[in-house]
Enzyme design. Structure first.
Site, PDB file in Angstrom:
ATOM      1  N   ASP A   1       6.095  33.666  46.206  1.00  0.00           N
ATOM      2  CA  ASP A   1       5.519  34.992  46.560  1.00  0.00           C
ATOM      3  C   ASP A   1       6.143  35.996  47.258  1.00  0.00           C
ATOM      4  O   ASP A   1       5.393  36.955  47.654  1.00  0.00           O
ATOM      5  CB  ASP A   1       3.950  34.730  46.723  1.00  0.00           C
ATOM      6  CG  ASP A   1       4.032  34.096  48.335  1.00  0.00           C
ATOM      7  OD1 ASP A   1       4.969  33.707  48.825  1.00  0.00           O
ATOM      8  OD2 ASP A   1       2.668  34.016  48.826  1.00  0.00           O
TER       9      ASP A   1
ATOM     10  N   HIS B   1      35.540  35.061  49.158  1.00  0.00           N
ATOM     11  CA  HIS B   1      33.868  35.521  49.321  1.00  0.00           C
ATOM     12  C   HIS B   1      33.105  35.003  50.112  1.00  0.00           C
ATOM     13  O   HIS B   1      32.081  34.582  49.901  1.00  0.00           O
ATOM     14  CB  HIS B   1      33.490  35.214  47.854  1.00  0.00           C
ATOM     15  CG  HIS B   1      34.074  36.216  46.726  1.00  0.00           C
ATOM     16  ND1 HIS B   1      33.759  36.090  45.436  1.00  0.00           N
ATOM     17  CD2 HIS B   1      34.847  37.287  46.862  1.00  0.00           C
ATOM     18  CE1 HIS B   1      34.177  37.125  44.821  1.00  0.00           C
ATOM     19  NE2 HIS B   1      35.011  37.761  45.579  1.00  0.00           N
TER      20      HIS B   1
ATOM     21  N   ASP C   1      35.061  43.155  54.528  1.00  0.00           N
ATOM     22  CA  ASP C   1      34.816  43.703  53.016  1.00  0.00           C
ATOM     23  C   ASP C   1      33.441  44.030  52.806  1.00  0.00           C
ATOM     24  O   ASP C   1      32.606  43.117  52.773  1.00  0.00           O
ATOM     25  CB  ASP C   1      35.327  42.652  52.100  1.00  0.00           C
ATOM     26  CG  ASP C   1      35.369  43.018  50.871  1.00  0.00           C
ATOM     27  OD1 ASP C   1      34.635  44.332  50.364  1.00  0.00           O
ATOM     28  OD2 ASP C   1      36.412  42.712  49.794  1.00  0.00           O
TER      29      ASP C   1
ATOM     30  N   ASP D   1      33.121  50.228  48.236  1.00  0.00           N
ATOM     31  CA  ASP D   1      33.643  49.065  48.455  1.00  0.00           C
ATOM     32  C   ASP D   1      34.949  49.194  49.288  1.00  0.00           C
ATOM     33  O   ASP D   1      36.039  49.373  48.833  1.00  0.00           O
ATOM     34  CB  ASP D   1      34.139  48.149  47.078  1.00  0.00           C
ATOM     35  CG  ASP D   1      34.494  46.669  47.369  1.00  0.00           C
ATOM     36  OD1 ASP D   1      34.455  46.148  48.385  1.00  0.00           O
ATOM     37  OD2 ASP D   1      34.730  46.093  46.013  1.00  0.00           O
TER      38      ASP D   1
ATOM     39  N   HIS E   1      44.271  36.901  43.789  1.00  0.00           N
ATOM     40  CA  HIS E   1      43.240  37.789  43.099  1.00  0.00           C
ATOM     41  C   HIS E   1      43.972  39.110  42.603  1.00  0.00           C
ATOM     42  O   HIS E   1      45.043  39.336  42.954  1.00  0.00           O
ATOM     43  CB  HIS E   1      42.131  38.322  43.851  1.00  0.00           C
ATOM     44  CG  HIS E   1      42.527  39.030  45.453  1.00  0.00           C
ATOM     45  ND1 HIS E   1      42.915  40.286  45.353  1.00  0.00           N
ATOM     46  CD2 HIS E   1      42.500  38.508  46.573  1.00  0.00           C
ATOM     47  CE1 HIS E   1      42.836  40.564  46.546  1.00  0.00           C
ATOM     48  NE2 HIS E   1      42.972  39.629  47.291  1.00  0.00           N
TER      49      HIS E   1
ATOM     50  N   HIS F   1      39.500  46.556  40.645  1.00  0.00           N
ATOM     51  CA  HIS F   1      38.408  46.515  39.679  1.00  0.00           C
ATOM     52  C   HIS F   1      37.736  47.746  39.633  1.00  0.00           C
ATOM     53  O   HIS F   1      37.963  48.710  40.346  1.00  0.00           O
ATOM     54  CB  HIS F   1      37.250  45.376  40.026  1.00  0.00           C
ATOM     55  CG  HIS F   1      37.010  45.636  41.478  1.00  0.00           C
ATOM     56  ND1 HIS F   1      35.747  46.249  41.797  1.00  0.00           N
ATOM     57  CD2 HIS F   1      37.085  44.829  42.944  1.00  0.00           C
ATOM     58  CE1 HIS F   1      35.515  46.503  43.032  1.00  0.00           C
ATOM     59  NE2 HIS F   1      36.211  45.588  43.648  1.00  0.00           N
TER      60      HIS F   1
ATOM     61  N   HIS G   1      31.604  45.482  40.518  1.00  0.00           N
ATOM     62  CA  HIS G   1      32.763  45.154  39.517  1.00  0.00           C
ATOM     63  C   HIS G   1      31.916  46.087  38.442  1.00  0.00           C
ATOM     64  O   HIS G   1      31.558  45.138  37.367  1.00  0.00           O
ATOM     65  CB  HIS G   1      32.798  43.623  39.292  1.00  0.00           C
ATOM     66  CG  HIS G   1      33.709  43.226  40.555  1.00  0.00           C
ATOM     67  ND1 HIS G   1      34.823  42.532  40.357  1.00  0.00           N
ATOM     68  CD2 HIS G   1      33.396  43.076  42.006  1.00  0.00           C
ATOM     69  CE1 HIS G   1      35.081  41.907  41.756  1.00  0.00           C
ATOM     70  NE2 HIS G   1      34.464  42.571  42.501  1.00  0.00           N
TER      71      HIS G   1
ATOM     72  N   GLU H   1      43.058  46.957  46.275  1.00  0.00           N
ATOM     73  CA  GLU H   1      42.847  46.029  47.572  1.00  0.00           C
ATOM     74  C   GLU H   1      43.773  44.528  47.610  1.00  0.00           C
ATOM     75  O   GLU H   1      43.429  43.666  47.373  1.00  0.00           O
ATOM     76  CB  GLU H   1      41.342  45.471  47.323  1.00  0.00           C
ATOM     77  CG  GLU H   1      41.021  44.934  45.881  1.00  0.00           C
ATOM     78  CD  GLU H   1      39.497  44.284  45.915  1.00  0.00           C
ATOM     79  OE1 GLU H   1      39.248  43.605  46.959  1.00  0.00           O
ATOM     80  OE2 GLU H   1      38.753  44.761  44.895  1.00  0.00           O
TER      81      GLU H   1
ATOM     82  N   TYR I   1      47.004  35.668  52.168  1.00  0.00           N
ATOM     83  CA  TYR I   1      46.022  34.714  52.736  1.00  0.00           C
ATOM     84  C   TYR I   1      46.930  33.406  53.018  1.00  0.00           C
ATOM     85  O   TYR I   1      47.595  32.791  52.093  1.00  0.00           O
ATOM     86  CB  TYR I   1      44.980  34.403  51.859  1.00  0.00           C
ATOM     87  CG  TYR I   1      44.283  35.614  51.333  1.00  0.00           C
ATOM     88  CD1 TYR I   1      43.328  36.313  51.962  1.00  0.00           C
ATOM     89  CD2 TYR I   1      44.620  36.249  50.016  1.00  0.00           C
ATOM     90  CE1 TYR I   1      42.565  37.658  51.538  1.00  0.00           C
ATOM     91  CE2 TYR I   1      44.000  37.562  49.690  1.00  0.00           C
ATOM     92  CZ  TYR I   1      42.900  38.127  50.448  1.00  0.00           C
ATOM     93  OH  TYR I   1      42.524  39.194  49.824  1.00  0.00           O
TER      94      TYR I   1
ATOM     95  N   ARG J   1      43.109  41.728  54.382  1.00  0.00           N
ATOM     96  CA  ARG J   1      42.963  42.609  52.905  1.00  0.00           C
ATOM     97  C   ARG J   1      42.694  43.875  53.393  1.00  0.00           C
ATOM     98  O   ARG J   1      41.823  44.395  54.511  1.00  0.00           O
ATOM     99  CB  ARG J   1      41.823  42.117  52.130  1.00  0.00           C
ATOM    100  CG  ARG J   1      41.587  42.850  50.677  1.00  0.00           C
ATOM    101  CD  ARG J   1      40.701  41.920  49.999  1.00  0.00           C
ATOM    102  NE  ARG J   1      39.479  41.721  50.253  1.00  0.00           N
ATOM    103  CZ  ARG J   1      38.804  40.350  50.522  1.00  0.00           C
ATOM    104  NH1 ARG J   1      39.847  39.384  50.587  1.00  0.00           N
ATOM    105  NH2 ARG J   1      37.700  40.211  50.957  1.00  0.00           N
TER     106      ARG J   1
ATOM    107  N   GLU K   1      41.496  47.600  51.335  1.00  0.00           N
ATOM    108  CA  GLU K   1      40.960  48.028  50.412  1.00  0.00           C
ATOM    109  C   GLU K   1      40.362  49.470  50.368  1.00  0.00           C
ATOM    110  O   GLU K   1      39.607  49.976  51.144  1.00  0.00           O
ATOM    111  CB  GLU K   1      39.965  47.318  50.006  1.00  0.00           C
ATOM    112  CG  GLU K   1      39.210  47.771  48.590  1.00  0.00           C
ATOM    113  CD  GLU K   1      37.936  46.553  48.406  1.00  0.00           C
ATOM    114  OE1 GLU K   1      37.462  46.721  47.023  1.00  0.00           O
ATOM    115  OE2 GLU K   1      37.362  45.872  49.134  1.00  0.00           O
TER     116      GLU K   1
END
Length: 464
Positions: free
Chosen positions: A39, A244, A261, A272, A376, A380, A387, A410, A414, A432, A434
């Site tokens: 709820d 992620h 990020d 982004d 990657h 995008h 995305h 981006e 790594y 990274r 971006e």
């Protein structure tokens, strides 16, 4: 007269109605409401396609664009006014607001959808409707409408006989942002940049990833954003090698890097951004060298963005810079041009399922060794969805950039903690960078350019 009635939403609807003609209809249900437990209602986020054509923000709505019915071609079914429910969840607009504020030719309570839908779409041969939206009642009603129409066509000679995903019409429209959308995306970018600057001051040894996240997202809300565009990634040390990572639950170790990020959502449009900060305030020589490689890849990829360029060239440009850096650091072996040619060939094979199955995994491993460090893509699409929609291959050909498209750039590197080929200083490092880039008539506009990327400027942000 409201913006939704006189502005960009009406223009977009007109384009769709023209494309539909007099023998097709489109049914767009609102996104389902989400709950935690039994709820607790989570903050509602409208369906992107429905919002794109209507601007309607409330749950339960269904928009129907249909052949001429005598009362127009745009009908909204919405939650009715309900004083008892409004006490708990806020004021509803009801059918009256759907007509007056959101430009519907006709509007009815959502409870009347089952009795009115078949009549609205009866002249159509095709229904544009997406399956699997989570609105099970609406999906069942659409299926029943098509089944009944199939049985009735012998007598009436009319009725829908096919379902097509609305993306067949809407994705190409949404890919090219109009001036209204670009203005909202610039504001989302501005808010995000300012919040990043503020949150950088919270970066220090021993601070919590959660504290940086809280500073960042408070900065979004304080400046008028709806909230974060997606779960913010605040990843210190080896956490940054998890692409992620969203737990944001550990402290920041001295001497490591912090990858952030995140982006703000402003009136449904998203930013982004990624930046990588030295936790102790200064990059070590090795960290700085790797950081500069990622920055060079981003700059090189951004520089080629202009109308007519194939989207894949943005990735290829960044990849070349990063592969050269990996060779310089001894993380790859071989000749750069040969490695790039092999990677291009492997990508082409991967695009063909049959050819991809015909090549052994061992043969792919050497050609794609760089993916251990850069797994990657570089870009995008960005817009109502983080995305965002838009095919990369069109009619069997690579997508070419055009004015109004907005994409991220981006690149990243790594280095897994277990990578024995890397010096100890770089094991467990993730970097990274971006930015968000709009394609213009004669080049590009970096929407997030106000947030620096030069290492000395990044260090200055952390120093406050």
């Amino acid at each position: 007269m409201s913006e939704a009635l006189a502005g960009p939403y009406a223009v977009r609807r007109a384009r769709v109605l023209e494309a539909l003609g007099d023998r097709a209809a489109m049914i767009l249900p609102a996104a389902p409401e989400l709950r935690a437990g039994s709820d607790v209602d989570l903050r509602y986020r409208p369906d992107a396609d429905l919002y794109y054509l209507t601007g309607y923000p409330e749950p339960e709505a269904v928009a129907v664009l249909h052949p001429e019915s005598g009362a127009g071609r745009y009908t909204l079914f919405v939650r009715p006014r309900d004083a008892e429910q409004e006490l708990w969840t806020g004021v509803r607009g009801g059918p009256e607001a759907a007509r007056e504020r959101f430009g519907a030719d006709a509007a009815f309570p959502i409870g009347e959808l089952s009795q009115r839908l078949a009549g609205l779409v009866a002249p159509a041969d095709v229904l544009y409707f997406r399956l699997g939206t989570g609105r099970h009642t609406v999906e069942r009603l659409v299926r029943e409408t098509v089944v009944r129409a199939r049985h009735a066509r012998q007598r009436s000679g009319r009725g829908p006989r096919a379902l097509i995903d609305p993306g067949a019409l809407l994705d190409e429209m949404r890919l090219i942002k109009d001036d209204h959308e670009l203005a909202l995306m610039r504001e989302a970018a501005r808010i995000s940049v300012e919040a990043f600057r503020e949150a950088a001051c919270a970066v220090r040894p021993g601070a919590g990833e959660w504290a940086v996240e809280a500073a960042l997202e408070a900065g979004f809300r304080r400046r008028g954003a709806d909230g974060p565009a997606f779960p913010s990634i605040v990843a210190a040390g080896a956490n940054a090698t998890v692409l992620h990572y969203i737990e944001n639950g550990e402290t920041l170790p001295a001497g490591t890097l912090l990858l952030v990020d995140a982006g703000a959502r402003f009136r449904m449009y998203n930013a982004d951004i990624s930046r990588t900060f030295p936790v102790s305030g200064r990059f070590t020589p090795g960290q700085r060298a790797l950081y500069e490689a990622v920055r060079a890849a981003k700059d090189a990829a951004t520089a080629i963005i202009r109308p007519g360029v194939e989207l894949r060239e943005v990735h290829r440009t960044a990849r070349r810079v990063l592969m050269a850096a990996l060779l310089d650091h001894g993380l790859l072996e071989g000749d750069l041009d040969a490695l790039i040619a092999a990677a291009d060939e492997a990508d082409a094979r991967a695009a063909s399922t049959a050819a991809g199955r015909g090549r052994g995994a061992a043969g792919e491993k050497k050609e794609q060794a760089y993916k251990r460090f850069f797994p990657h893509g570089t870009s995008h699409w960005l817009g109502l969805d983080v995305h965002d929609v838009g095919d990369r291959i069109v009619d069997g050909k690579q997508r070419r950039l055009a004015p109004g498209m907005v994409l991220t750039v981006e690149p990243g590197l790594y280095i897994a903690p277990s990578c024995e080929a890397a010096p100890a200083e770089l094991r467990g490092v993730g970097i990274r960078i971006e930015d968000d880039v709009a394609v213009t008539a004669d080049g590009h506009e970096v929407l997030t350019a106000a947030l620096p990327t030069a290492p000395e400027e990044i260090e200055a942000l952390v120093a406050g």
